[in-house]
Design a protein around this motif. Structure first.
Motif, PDB file in Angstrom:
ATOM      1  N   GLY A   2       7.597   3.643   3.918  1.00 46.08           N
ATOM      2  CA  GLY A   2       7.481   2.661   2.849  1.00 46.08           C
ATOM      3  C   GLY A   2       6.044   2.252   2.595  1.00 46.08           C
ATOM      4  N   GLU A   3       5.245   2.291   3.634  1.00 46.20           N
ATOM      5  CA  GLU A   3       3.834   1.948   3.510  1.00 46.20           C
ATOM      6  C   GLU A   3       3.144   2.880   2.511  1.00 46.20           C
ATOM      7  N   LEU A   4       3.348   4.161   2.674  1.00 49.02           N
ATOM      8  CA  LEU A   4       2.712   5.154   1.809  1.00 49.02           C
ATOM      9  C   LEU A   4       3.207   5.028   0.370  1.00 49.02           C
ATOM     10  N   VAL A   5       4.503   4.829   0.202  1.00 51.02           N
ATOM     11  CA  VAL A   5       5.079   4.700  -1.142  1.00 51.02           C
ATOM     12  C   VAL A   5       4.494   3.481  -1.848  1.00 51.02           C
ATOM     13  N   ASP A   6       4.400   2.351  -1.150  1.00 50.02           N
ATOM     14  CA  ASP A   6       3.839   1.138  -1.749  1.00 50.02           C
ATOM     15  C   ASP A   6       2.383   1.344  -2.146  1.00 50.02           C
ATOM     16  N   LYS A   7       1.624   2.006  -1.298  1.00 50.12           N
ATOM     17  CA  LYS A   7       0.213   2.231  -1.606  1.00 50.12           C
ATOM     18  C   LYS A   7       0.051   3.153  -2.820  1.00 50.12           C
ATOM     19  N   ILE A   8       0.881   4.183  -2.907  1.00 50.43           N
ATOM     20  CA  ILE A   8       0.807   5.108  -4.050  1.00 50.43           C
ATOM     21  C   ILE A   8       1.187   4.387  -5.336  1.00 50.43           C
ATOM     22  N   LYS A   9       2.292   3.641  -5.302  1.00 50.64           N
ATOM     23  CA  LYS A   9       2.712   2.889  -6.492  1.00 50.64           C
ATOM     24  C   LYS A   9       1.631   1.895  -6.895  1.00 50.64           C
ATOM     25  N   GLY A  10       1.026   1.258  -5.905  1.00 49.34           N
ATOM     26  CA  GLY A  10      -0.039   0.308  -6.186  1.00 49.34           C
ATOM     27  C   GLY A  10      -1.223   0.962  -6.869  1.00 49.34           C
ATOM     28  N   ASN A  11      -1.629   2.119  -6.377  1.00 45.31           N
ATOM     29  CA  ASN A  11      -2.747   2.840  -6.990  1.00 45.31           C
ATOM     30  C   ASN A  11      -2.431   3.236  -8.423  1.00 45.31           C
ATOM     31  N   LEU A  12      -1.211   3.703  -8.651  1.00 41.44           N
ATOM     32  CA  LEU A  12      -0.822   4.109 -10.002  1.00 41.44           C
ATOM     33  C   LEU A  12      -0.786   2.924 -10.957  1.00 41.44           C
ATOM     34  N   ASN A  13      -0.234   1.804 -10.506  1.00 43.81           N
ATOM     35  CA  ASN A  13      -0.185   0.619 -11.363  1.00 43.81           C
ATOM     36  C   ASN A  13      -1.584   0.077 -11.646  1.00 43.81           C
ATOM     37  N   GLU A  14      -2.452   0.114 -10.661  1.00 44.25           N
ATOM     38  CA  GLU A  14      -3.825  -0.329 -10.890  1.00 44.25           C
ATOM     39  C   GLU A  14      -4.520   0.547 -11.924  1.00 44.25           C
ATOM     40  N   ALA A  15      -4.367   1.842 -11.788  1.00 41.82           N
ATOM     41  CA  ALA A  15      -5.012   2.769 -12.722  1.00 41.82           C
ATOM     42  C   ALA A  15      -4.479   2.578 -14.140  1.00 41.82           C
ATOM     43  N   ALA A  16      -3.160   2.470 -14.271  1.00 44.01           N
ATOM     44  CA  ALA A  16      -2.568   2.275 -15.593  1.00 44.01           C
ATOM     45  C   ALA A  16      -3.007   0.944 -16.190  1.00 44.01           C
ATOM     46  N   GLY A  17      -3.088  -0.081 -15.355  1.00 42.39           N
ATOM     47  CA  GLY A  17      -3.533  -1.386 -15.824  1.00 42.39           C
ATOM     48  C   GLY A  17      -4.965  -1.361 -16.325  1.00 42.39           C
TER      49      GLY A  17
END
Length: 56
Positions: A2-17
């Motif tokens: 779950g740690e890796l999934v959260d970090k990946i989703k976070g990176n994607l949301n930051e980039a899109a934002g």
């Protein structure tokens, strides 16, 4: 895991934002700022899960 999934989703949301914040539309810029903040929160959650274990 779950740690890796959260970090990946976070990176994607930051980039899109960040991309949305470049828009000429003020509503889209606001949405981008919120999405970037959400991404930072997801990354933080991933770090916490990594420190405490995925069982939280």
């Amino acid at each position: 895991m779950g740690e890796l999934v959260d970090k990946i989703k976070g990176n994607l949301n930051e980039a899109a934002g960040k991309i949305k914040q470049e828009s000429d539309n003020p509503d889209t810029r606001d949405e981008g700022a919120a999405q970037e903040l959400k991404g930072k929160g997801q990354q933080f959650a991933g770090k916490v899960k990594g420190a405490l274990g995925d069982d939280i």
